[in-house]
Design a protein around this motif. Sequence first.
Motif, mmCIF file in Angstrom:
data_model
loop_
_atom_site.group_PDB
_atom_site.id
_atom_site.type_symbol
_atom_site.label_atom_id
_atom_site.label_comp_id
_atom_site.label_asym_id
_atom_site.label_seq_id
_atom_site.Cartn_x
_atom_site.Cartn_y
_atom_site.Cartn_z
ATOM 1 N N VAL A 142 0.973 -0.957 0.089
ATOM 2 C CA VAL A 142 0.022 -0.101 0.181
ATOM 3 C C VAL A 142 0.925 1.252 -0.060
ATOM 4 C CG1 VAL A 142 -1.894 1.265 1.287
ATOM 5 C CG2 VAL A 142 -1.975 -1.266 1.007
ATOM 6 N N ARG A 143 1.954 1.272 0.940
ATOM 7 C CA ARG A 143 2.922 2.494 0.717
ATOM 8 C C ARG A 143 3.502 2.578 -0.660
ATOM 9 N NH1 ARG A 143 4.718 -0.278 5.578
ATOM 10 N NH2 ARG A 143 4.039 0.717 7.406
ATOM 11 N N GLU A 144 4.088 1.647 -1.399
ATOM 12 C CA GLU A 144 4.459 1.808 -2.480
ATOM 13 C C GLU A 144 3.495 2.382 -3.605
ATOM 14 O OE1 GLU A 144 5.939 -2.077 -3.252
ATOM 15 O OE2 GLU A 144 7.663 -1.840 -1.916
ATOM 16 N N GLN A 145 2.358 1.658 -3.492
ATOM 17 C CA GLN A 145 1.296 2.228 -4.247
ATOM 18 C C GLN A 145 1.026 3.725 -4.246
ATOM 19 O OE1 GLN A 145 -2.586 0.222 -3.794
ATOM 20 N NE2 GLN A 145 -3.774 1.815 -5.396
ATOM 21 N N LEU A 146 0.758 4.065 -2.971
ATOM 22 C CA LEU A 146 0.502 5.594 -2.558
ATOM 23 C C LEU A 146 1.853 6.363 -3.167
ATOM 24 C CD1 LEU A 146 -1.322 5.594 0.968
ATOM 25 C CD2 LEU A 146 -1.990 6.391 -1.223
ATOM 26 N N ALA A 147 2.969 5.910 -2.854
ATOM 27 C CA ALA A 147 3.903 6.692 -3.191
ATOM 28 C C ALA A 147 4.013 6.909 -4.734
ATOM 29 C CB ALA A 147 5.095 5.964 -2.954
ATOM 30 N N ARG A 148 3.752 5.868 -5.649
ATOM 31 C CA ARG A 148 3.377 6.165 -6.929
ATOM 32 C C ARG A 148 2.620 7.262 -7.338
ATOM 33 N NH1 ARG A 148 4.311 0.532 -6.973
ATOM 34 N NH2 ARG A 148 2.144 0.171 -6.925
ATOM 35 N N GLU A 149 1.235 7.075 -6.537
ATOM 36 C CA GLU A 149 0.155 7.974 -6.838
ATOM 37 C C GLU A 149 0.653 9.362 -6.311
ATOM 38 O OE1 GLU A 149 -2.795 7.520 -8.299
ATOM 39 O OE2 GLU A 149 -2.557 5.370 -8.221
ATOM 40 N N LEU A 150 1.380 9.600 -5.083
ATOM 41 C CA LEU A 150 1.734 10.865 -4.706
ATOM 42 C C LEU A 150 3.114 11.453 -5.121
ATOM 43 C CD1 LEU A 150 0.663 9.991 -1.042
ATOM 44 C CD2 LEU A 150 -0.543 11.589 -2.631
ATOM 45 N N GLU A 151 3.683 10.830 -6.207
ATOM 46 C CA GLU A 151 4.934 11.090 -6.540
ATOM 47 C C GLU A 151 5.135 12.762 -7.081
ATOM 48 O OE1 GLU A 151 8.557 9.959 -9.836
ATOM 49 O OE2 GLU A 151 6.420 8.789 -9.887
ATOM 50 N N PRO A 152 4.269 13.314 -7.994
ATOM 51 C CA PRO A 152 4.431 14.774 -8.068
ATOM 52 C C PRO A 152 4.297 15.375 -6.793
ATOM 53 C CG PRO A 152 2.746 13.604 -9.413
ATOM 54 C CD PRO A 152 3.010 12.659 -8.474
ATOM 55 N N TRP A 153 3.542 15.204 -5.808
ATOM 56 C CA TRP A 153 3.444 15.738 -4.705
ATOM 57 C C TRP A 153 4.609 15.641 -3.686
ATOM 58 C CZ3 TRP A 153 -0.661 19.306 -5.032
ATOM 59 C CH2 TRP A 153 -1.624 18.736 -6.039
#
Length: 270
Positions: free
Chosen positions: A190-201
């Motif tokens: 879940v952390r890795e998925q969120l990190a990908r989704e949040l990368e621009p931020w």
Amino acid sequence: MEEILVGVDGSEPGNAALEWAAVQAGRRAARLRLLHVADPAAGRGMLEVAAARAYRAAEPADLVVEALPGHPGQVLLERVSGAGLVVLGTHGHGAVASLVAGSVALAVAGCCPVPVVLVKTDASSLHDAPVVVGVSTEPSGAVLEAGYREARLRGTAPRLVHAWFQPPVEGFGAPAWIPPLDTAPLLQGVREQLARELEPWLARWPGTAPVVVQGFARDVLLEASAEAGLLVLGRHERPGWKLRALGATTRDLIRDARCPVMVVGEPAPA
């Protein structure tokens, strides 16, 4: 010039909201508009007291006072044009028939086109505390933008918090919870998925990373609010039901969070 609109009614939560808004107006070099809705004649004296209180709390770059008749929620929404932020006091319940009544504050937060901050008690010691942003598996750009802006104003990194819990499975003809097991790999995924989704931020604030906590969103974010200066939450737009657009978790957090809560509108999922 940016404008912060704050509802004034002389109550304890209303005064806490006024003082919080005054400090933020000074920090942003924004105009502070004090709005009292009910009896304009009686409101003028209340607004004079409120203006003095605002100047004691901070020194707003510009201060405007306004008293208008009508229904508090309706009038406030009509006056929101030009404001970048609305600040209201709230008991979080709805037993008081005034601007700070839970029903009015929740209704405004549920449909206001700009972010709304709800304040229950004195938050003077929280202005520089970290900003906590509640994020879902499909993060909202509007919520993240608001959270990052608030964090920049405080000079602290935003804390992006996601609550995760094991879903139920069917067992013996009825839902049953999965027995305890090693959830570390699942949480890491879940952390890795969120990190990908949040990368621009995340790139805006090097060194930040989403915090994934196992549990229900209400409990996880309530605990996170204990060390926060502001809790930023999203709101899904629901055409035809705008006054009921706040979910149960958001309403609970407005009522129980230990810091002011910002509600930010976001587009409904396609």
